[in-house]
Design a protein around this motif. Structure first.
Motif, PDB file in Angstrom:
ATOM      1  N   PHE A  60       0.849  -1.189   0.000  1.00  0.00           N
ATOM      2  CA  PHE A  60       0.000   0.000   0.000  1.00  0.00           C
ATOM      3  C   PHE A  60       0.883   1.237   0.000  1.00  0.00           C
ATOM      4  O   PHE A  60       1.825   1.335   0.791  1.00  0.00           O
ATOM      5  N   PRO A  61       0.606   2.211  -0.880  1.00  0.00           N
ATOM      6  CA  PRO A  61       1.418   3.428  -0.930  1.00  0.00           C
ATOM      7  C   PRO A  61       1.455   4.163   0.418  1.00  0.00           C
ATOM      8  O   PRO A  61       0.481   4.131   1.175  1.00  0.00           O
ATOM      9  N   GLU A  62       2.576   4.800   0.664  1.00  0.00           N
ATOM     10  CA  GLU A  62       2.809   5.596   1.872  1.00  0.00           C
ATOM     11  C   GLU A  62       2.710   4.774   3.152  1.00  0.00           C
ATOM     12  O   GLU A  62       2.372   5.290   4.208  1.00  0.00           O
ATOM     13  N   THR A  63       3.001   3.474   3.041  1.00  0.00           N
ATOM     14  CA  THR A  63       3.011   2.592   4.204  1.00  0.00           C
ATOM     15  C   THR A  63       4.447   2.191   4.481  1.00  0.00           C
ATOM     16  O   THR A  63       5.213   1.913   3.561  1.00  0.00           O
ATOM     17  N   PHE A  94       3.192  -1.104  11.591  1.00  0.00           N
ATOM     18  CA  PHE A  94       3.178  -0.515  10.262  1.00  0.00           C
ATOM     19  C   PHE A  94       2.352   0.754  10.348  1.00  0.00           C
ATOM     20  O   PHE A  94       1.310   0.782  11.015  1.00  0.00           O
ATOM     21  N   LYS A  95       2.813   1.773   9.661  1.00  0.00           N
ATOM     22  CA  LYS A  95       2.101   3.042   9.628  1.00  0.00           C
ATOM     23  C   LYS A  95       1.798   3.413   8.183  1.00  0.00           C
ATOM     24  O   LYS A  95       2.550   3.074   7.278  1.00  0.00           O
ATOM     25  N   ALA A  96       0.703   4.112   8.001  1.00  0.00           N
ATOM     26  CA  ALA A  96       0.315   4.619   6.683  1.00  0.00           C
ATOM     27  C   ALA A  96       0.166   6.119   6.821  1.00  0.00           C
ATOM     28  O   ALA A  96      -0.595   6.588   7.675  1.00  0.00           O
ATOM     29  N   SER A  97       0.931   6.847   6.041  1.00  0.00           N
ATOM     30  CA  SER A  97       0.951   8.311   6.135  1.00  0.00           C
ATOM     31  C   SER A  97       1.203   8.754   7.570  1.00  0.00           C
ATOM     32  O   SER A  97       0.614   9.718   8.055  1.00  0.00           O
ATOM     33  N   TRP A 146      -6.716   1.260   5.355  1.00  0.00           N
ATOM     34  CA  TRP A 146      -5.711   2.116   4.723  1.00  0.00           C
ATOM     35  C   TRP A 146      -6.388   3.319   4.061  1.00  0.00           C
ATOM     36  O   TRP A 146      -5.942   4.452   4.217  1.00  0.00           O
ATOM     37  N   ARG A 147      -7.478   3.082   3.352  1.00  0.00           N
ATOM     38  CA  ARG A 147      -8.193   4.175   2.679  1.00  0.00           C
ATOM     39  C   ARG A 147      -8.746   5.187   3.674  1.00  0.00           C
ATOM     40  O   ARG A 147      -8.886   6.362   3.352  1.00  0.00           O
ATOM     41  N   GLN A 148      -9.038   4.763   4.890  1.00  0.00           N
ATOM     42  CA  GLN A 148      -9.551   5.677   5.914  1.00  0.00           C
ATOM     43  C   GLN A 148      -8.468   6.590   6.470  1.00  0.00           C
ATOM     44  O   GLN A 148      -8.779   7.704   6.900  1.00  0.00           O
ATOM     45  N   PRO A 199      -4.240  10.283   3.116  1.00  0.00           N
ATOM     46  CA  PRO A 199      -4.902  11.426   2.478  1.00  0.00           C
ATOM     47  C   PRO A 199      -5.743  10.979   1.278  1.00  0.00           C
ATOM     48  O   PRO A 199      -5.403  10.020   0.584  1.00  0.00           O
ATOM     49  N   LYS A 200      -6.823  11.682   1.046  1.00  0.00           N
ATOM     50  CA  LYS A 200      -7.746  11.329  -0.045  1.00  0.00           C
ATOM     51  C   LYS A 200      -7.029  11.276  -1.395  1.00  0.00           C
ATOM     52  O   LYS A 200      -7.334  10.430  -2.219  1.00  0.00           O
TER      53      LYS A 200
END
Length: 112
Positions: free
Chosen positions: A13-16, A27-30, A97-99, A102-103
């Motif tokens: 997943f991008p930005e993870t 693991f972190k996302a953004s 992840w989508r939540q 950033p949009k």
């Protein structure tokens, strides 16, 4: 699923990225908490839609899904890596992840 396979799945997943949460590898996302493996029981911390959804998962597949008292009041289920369905996990992680990203990031993402 092995921890290595999980890492490949999550980091797709991008930005993870790998990180630390309360002193534990995660693991972190953004920059926000996404998930982590609990070393105590080789389970993954997974956000779900609701407490009802979590309870339904635990009732339907107690060999895979469980919680501890710490997670009781949150829409989180613990999923045992050894028995979790990879397709379910990818779909559920993608929803979380989508939540949290950033949009603009989630809008441009095309699932494999």
């Amino acid at each position: 699923m092995t921890p290595a396979e999980l890492s490949v799945l999550v980091l797709a997943f991008p930005e993870t990225e790998p990180g630390t949460t309360h002193g534990n590898p995660s693991f972190k996302a953004s920059g926000k908490f996404f998930t982590r493996i609990r070393s105590e029981d080789d389970s993954l911390v997974v956000y779900v839609d609701s407490l009802d959804h979590r309870d339904m998962l635990m009732e339907a597949e107690p060999q895979t899904f469980h919680i501890t008292d710490h997670y009781r009041g949150y829409p989180i289920v613990l999923a045992r890596l050894a028995t979790v369905d990879p397709t379910w996990l990818r779909k559920t992680l993608e929803a979380r992840w989508r939540q949290i990203v950033p949009k603009r990031v989630s809008r441009d993402y095309v699932a494999p």
